[in-house]
Scaffold this motif. Structure first.
Motif, PDB file in Angstrom:
ATOM      1  N   TYR A   1      30.106 121.329 188.892  1.00 24.18           N
ATOM      2  CA  TYR A   1      30.219 121.275 190.348  1.00 24.18           C
ATOM      3  C   TYR A   1      31.690 121.159 190.715  1.00 24.18           C
ATOM      4  O   TYR A   1      32.403 120.328 190.174  1.00 24.18           O
TER       5      TYR A   1
ATOM      6  N   TYR B   1      26.055 126.800 187.723  1.00 22.57           N
ATOM      7  CA  TYR B   1      27.262 126.580 188.523  1.00 22.57           C
ATOM      8  C   TYR B   1      27.158 127.425 189.780  1.00 22.57           C
ATOM      9  O   TYR B   1      26.130 128.068 190.009  1.00 22.57           O
ATOM     10  N   TYR B   2      28.192 127.402 190.625  1.00 20.70           N
ATOM     11  CA  TYR B   2      28.054 127.974 191.958  1.00 20.70           C
ATOM     12  C   TYR B   2      27.708 129.462 191.974  1.00 20.70           C
ATOM     13  O   TYR B   2      27.074 129.942 192.913  1.00 20.70           O
TER      14      TYR B   2
ATOM     15  N   GLN C   1      26.185 126.099 195.783  1.00 21.23           N
ATOM     16  CA  GLN C   1      26.511 124.794 195.175  1.00 21.23           C
ATOM     17  C   GLN C   1      25.525 123.721 195.612  1.00 21.23           C
ATOM     18  O   GLN C   1      25.212 122.814 194.842  1.00 21.23           O
TER      19      GLN C   1
END
Length: 362
Positions: free
Chosen positions: A115, A89-90, A128
Motif C-alpha cells: 500500500y 497492489y494498486y 487502493q
C-alpha cells in the motif's frame, strides 16, 4: 489444508517469465511442500497498466463472472479451507477472493500485499481502497520485506501481519558451485522502460571507468526496451558483452555458474529473485542499497550495496571484487551458504506452515 491460490497480477502459468511469476510458483511449491493441497482458483489477470475506467469496469465484470463460477463450483464440490492471494497492489487488486471468502466463511490470506499513500489519486485511489479492504479482511498478511510491512502498518494499523523472507527453490542449483570465470560479470533482467531501463543505464555508466580491467559480461534478458538498453552500452567494447536474450528459467543457473560477480543496480526492485539465484550459484552481488534489495543481499558479507544513484561507488564496488579475488571468493562462499541455509524452499515451507497454523480453519 485445501488452499485456493490466486495471483491477480500474473498467474503462475502465465507465458511471460518474470520474478513475480516465479515467486507465485515458489509459493505454490512451498505450500505443497508443507503438505497442503493447492488449486489455482482463477487465471484471471486483474492488471491495470494505466488508470482507465473502461478497462477497470471490464475487469470488474470478468471478476464477477469468476466469482459466480467459483460459487457454483464450491456449492457443488465443497469450499476450500483457505484462500491465498499473492501480490495485491494498486494496479492489481483482488476482486474475487475477499467476496468469496466472506460468503463461504473461509479465512483469507495475502502475501506481498503493498500500500502506497502517494498513489491515492484518481482511479488508483479506488483500486487502493479495494486493496486496503482486502488487507483489513485478511486473517493474515504475509510480508516479504520490512518496507512492505511498514507500509501496511502505517496505512492499516490493525492489519494482521507476518513475515516470510524471500526464497527460491535451491534444488535447481548443483550440490557444489561450478568454478566460473572470476572476471565474468552477469546480469539477468528484463528490458522494459522505467526502473529496468534505468538500472541498465547506470550499469553501462559504471562499466566505462573500469575498462582498464579484464572483465567480460553476460546479459540475460529481452523486452520492449531492448534497443534503448543496447544503445546505453554502445560506447563499450562490443566483444566484452555477450547478449543472450531471453532464455528459459531452467537455463539461468548455467549462465550464473559461468560467472564470477552478479551486477545489477536494482532500481525499484521489490527484492529481486535474480539476486537470490545469483548467490545460490556462488556469485557475490553488487547492487544499490535501494528499495527491497537489502532484504536479499547482505552488505559486506554476500556482496556490496552502494548508495542510490552513486555511479562512481557502484563502479568502485565492481572494481574491488575484480581486483581482490580472495575477497570475492570469501563473499561467494558466504552468499551461497546464506541462500542454501536461510532462503531455501524447505525453510520457507516451514515458516509458511508456522504462520498458517495460527489461523483458525472451520
Amino acid at each position: 489444508m485445501r488452499i485456493a491460490f490466486y495471483a491477480p497480477l500474473k498467474p503462475p502459468n502465465h507465458p511471460v517469465a518474470s520474478g513475480d511469476r516465479q515467486m507465485a510458483r515458489m509459493l505454490v511449491k512451498a505450500l505443497e511442500h508443507g503438505g497442503h493441497s493447492v488449486e489455482l482458483a482463477s487465471e484471471l489477470r486483474f492488471y491495470l497498466r494505466e488508470p482507465e475506467p473502461k478497462s477497470f469496469d471490464a475487469l470488474k465484470i470478468e471478476a464477477g463472472e469468476e466469482a459466480a463460477r467459483l460459487t457454483k463450483l464450491w456449492d457443488r464440490d465443497g469450499k476450500p479451507d483457505l484462500w491465498f492471494s499473492y501480490h495485491l497492489y494498486y494496479k492489481a487488486p483482488d476482486l474475487i477472493g475477499p467476496e468469496l471468502a466472506s460468503a463461504f466463511a473461509v479465512p483469507y490470506v495475502t502475501a506481498e500485499a503493498s500500500y502506497s499513500r502517494r498513489r491515492n489519486a484518481g482511479l488508483w485511489a479506488d483500486t487502493q481502497a479495494l486493496v486496503a479492504r482486502a488487507i483489513e479482511q485478511a486473517a493474515l498478511n504475509i510480508c516479504f520485506t520490512q518496507r512492505d510491512r511498514q507500509g501496511l502498518t502505517d496505512a492499516i494499523p490493525d492489519a494482521a501481519l507476518g513475515m516470510l523472507s524471500p526464497f527460491i527453490d535451491t534444488s535447481l542449483f548443483r550440490e557444489a558451485p561450478a568454478r566460473g570465470c572470476p572476471t565474468r560479470l552477469v546480469t539477468v533482467a528484463m528490458m522494459r522502460p522505467g526502473d529496468k531501463a534505468e538500472s541498465y543505464r547506470m550499469l553501462a555508466q559504471a562499466l566505462g571507468p573500469i575498462g582498464h580491467l579484464p572483465w567480460t559480461m553476460s546479459v540475460v534478458g529481452d523486452g520492449p526496451a531492448r534497443d534503448e538498453v543496447k544503445a546505453q552500452f554502445a560506447g563499450l567494447p562490443a566483444d566484452r558483452i555477450e547478449w543472450l536474450g531471453a532464455i528459459e528459467p531452467a537455463a539461468v543457473p548455467d549462465v550464473l555458474y559461468g560467472g564470477g560477480i552478479y551486477v545489477w543496480p536494482g532500481y525499484g526492485e521489490a527484492y529481486g529473485v535474480a539476486y537470490l539465484e545469483a548467490q545460490a550459484a556462488g556469485l557475490p552481488v553488487v547492487a544499490q542499497d535501494i528499495a527491497g534489495v537489502p532484504e536479499v543481499v547482505r552488505d559486506g558479507q554476500t556482496g556490496f550495496l552502494t548508495p542510490p544513484g552513486d555511479v562512481a561507488a557502484f563502479a568502485s564496488a565492481i572494481e574491488r571484487l575484480l581486483a581482490r579475488n580472495d575477497e570475492r571468493t570469501i563473499m561467494a562462499a558466504e552468499a551461497r551458504r546464506f541462500i542454501l541455509e536461510e532462503r531455501s524452499l524447505g525453510v520457507a515451507a516451514a515458516r509458511l506452515a508456522e504462520l498458517l497454523a495460527k489461523i483458525p480453519v472451520s
